[in-house]
Scaffold this motif. Structure first.
Motif, PDB file in Angstrom:
ATOM      1  N   GLY A   1       0.867  -1.176   0.000  1.00 58.32           N
ATOM      2  CA  GLY A   1       0.000   0.000   0.000  1.00 58.32           C
ATOM      3  C   GLY A   1       0.901   1.222   0.000  1.00 58.32           C
ATOM      4  N   LEU A   2       0.311   2.366  -0.337  1.00 53.94           N
ATOM      5  CA  LEU A   2       1.099   3.592  -0.395  1.00 53.94           C
ATOM      6  C   LEU A   2       1.358   4.109   1.016  1.00 53.94           C
ATOM      7  N   ILE A   3       2.613   4.419   1.339  1.00 51.72           N
ATOM      8  CA  ILE A   3       2.920   4.947   2.665  1.00 51.72           C
ATOM      9  C   ILE A   3       2.994   6.477   2.618  1.00 51.72           C
ATOM     10  N   CYS A   4       3.797   6.999   1.728  1.00 52.39           N
ATOM     11  CA  CYS A   4       3.798   8.448   1.523  1.00 52.39           C
ATOM     12  C   CYS A   4       4.631   8.763   0.284  1.00 52.39           C
ATOM     13  N   GLN A   5       4.563   9.995  -0.176  1.00 55.15           N
ATOM     14  CA  GLN A   5       5.356  10.394  -1.338  1.00 55.15           C
ATOM     15  C   GLN A   5       5.819  11.826  -1.186  1.00 55.15           C
ATOM     16  N   GLY A   6       6.895  12.160  -1.894  1.00 57.21           N
ATOM     17  CA  GLY A   6       7.418  13.520  -1.817  1.00 57.21           C
ATOM     18  C   GLY A   6       8.847  13.571  -2.322  1.00 57.21           C
ATOM     19  N   GLU A   7       9.519  14.689  -2.043  1.00 59.68           N
ATOM     20  CA  GLU A   7      10.919  14.835  -2.454  1.00 59.68           C
ATOM     21  C   GLU A   7      11.794  14.034  -1.487  1.00 59.68           C
ATOM     22  N   PRO A   8      12.914  13.483  -1.991  1.00 57.52           N
ATOM     23  CA  PRO A   8      13.762  12.649  -1.120  1.00 57.52           C
ATOM     24  C   PRO A   8      14.128  13.334   0.192  1.00 57.52           C
ATOM     25  N   ILE A   9      14.378  14.620   0.140  1.00 57.37           N
ATOM     26  CA  ILE A   9      14.787  15.336   1.355  1.00 57.37           C
ATOM     27  C   ILE A   9      13.711  15.252   2.450  1.00 57.37           C
ATOM     28  N   ASP A  10      12.437  15.219   2.033  1.00 58.49           N
ATOM     29  CA  ASP A  10      11.342  15.142   3.010  1.00 58.49           C
ATOM     30  C   ASP A  10      10.986  13.704   3.368  1.00 58.49           C
TER      31      ASP A  10
END
Ligand SMILES: Nc1ncnc2c1ncn2[C@@H]1O[C@H](COP(=O)(O)OP(=O)(O)OP(=O)(O)O)[C@@H](O)[C@H]1O
Length: 277
Positions: free
Chosen positions: A215-224
């Motif tokens: 399942g999807l946990i989270c997404q964003g820029e690598p730094i975050d």
């Protein structure tokens, strides 16, 4: 901006066992994103479901604002499978593999046209391996084989290309070269979505990361996204994240590795930086 692809409430599984449930994911034109998660968490299944190769149990897939029928591939999409799943003893040349992309799912025909050969040559040139055009695919290195399949995925000028674990079977140098090539193709306007275990390549090369584990946990820029808490939730194991200037380095928290990294971090980062140039 209109999304290129939307996955809505997707559930997939095999033989009555779910692999993931209720996945929502939106990809936008021009994105270069990486799906990261542990082995067996469903990354390939998600990619195959998007491509119509695995039939979802539930949910919808939308391509450029139109809902796709279950099990149907979106138009203008390229796919680079995991190299481990390919039969390398199949007696074809690199050029012929690329030309197979011209015939979609049909078998290669003995009367390829000059036009198709030209397309194959141009695409092999675009991925930097035109010189191996006449070599049997089984004789090429892992990195070259990957590029042949990338060239094949580029037939028909897709809007987006999916790559399943493109860095899994190659050494660090080959991985960096491939990720640089993907970044160049992305600069030329191609949207790219790849799955990988290799967190450090992703941290260095990809602007957008999607953490996944059944399942999807989270997404964003690598730094975050690359924090010990999120990585532990994704991989189920403790990880150490080091930041040095604009670089991120990730290691599992085995004590000797952790100790070594804490004491030799500047040297490790210098090495990584020189490899990525
Ligand atoms: N054709 C299949 N039939 C039955 N089970 C399958 C099939 N394909 C995958 N699975 C199972 O589904 C689960 C998810 O597999 P999947 O290949 O999607 O994971 P993954 O995250 O891509 O793994 P890896 O990183 O090792 O490639 C695993 O438990 C796998 O054994």
């Amino acid at each position: 901006m209109e999304p290129i692809l939307e996955v809505r409430n997707l559930t997939c599984g095999y033989q009555r066992l779910p692999v993931f449930t209720g996945v929502n994911l939106t990809l936008y034109p021009g994105q270069l994103s990486g799906l990261v998660g542990p082995s067996g968490c469903g990354k390939s299944t998600l990619i195959k479901a998007i491509l119509g190769l695995v039939r979802p149990w539930e949910g919808e897939i939308w391509f450029r604002g139109k809902q796709l029928k279950p099990g149907v591939a979106p138009p203008k999409v390229g796919y680079v499978p995991q190299v481990e799943t390919v039969d390398w003893s199949f007696p074809v040349t690199a050029e012929e593999v690329v030309m197979m992309g011209c015939y979609q799912n049909q078998k290669i025909l003995p009367w390829q046209s000059k036009r198709e050969r030209n397309i194959a040559r141009q695409l092999l040139n675009r991925v930097g391996i035109e010189h191996v055009a006449h070599q049997p695919i089984g004789n090429l290195s892992g990195g070259q084989q990957q590029r042949v399949f990338l060239a094949r995925a580029l037939v028909g000028e897709p809007d987006i290309v999916f790559l399943d674990e493109p860095t899994s079977s190659s050494d660090l140098q080959i991985q960096h070269e491939l990720l640089h090539l993907l970044a160049d193709l992305n600069q030329q306007g191609l949207s790219i979505f790849l799955s990988t275990h290799d967190l450090n390549s992703v941290a260095t090369h990809l602007p957008w990361v999607i953490c996944f584990n059944h399942g999807l946990i989270c997404q964003g820029e690598p730094i975050d996204i690359f924090t010990s808490a999120i990585l532990e939730k994704t991989f189920g194991t403790e990880m150490v994240v080091f930041h040095h200037q604009d670089r991120i380095l990730i290691a599992s928290s085995g004590t000797s590795l952790r100790h070594q990294m804490q004491h030799n971090l500047p040297a490790i980062l210098r090495k990584t930086a020189s490899k990525t140039k």
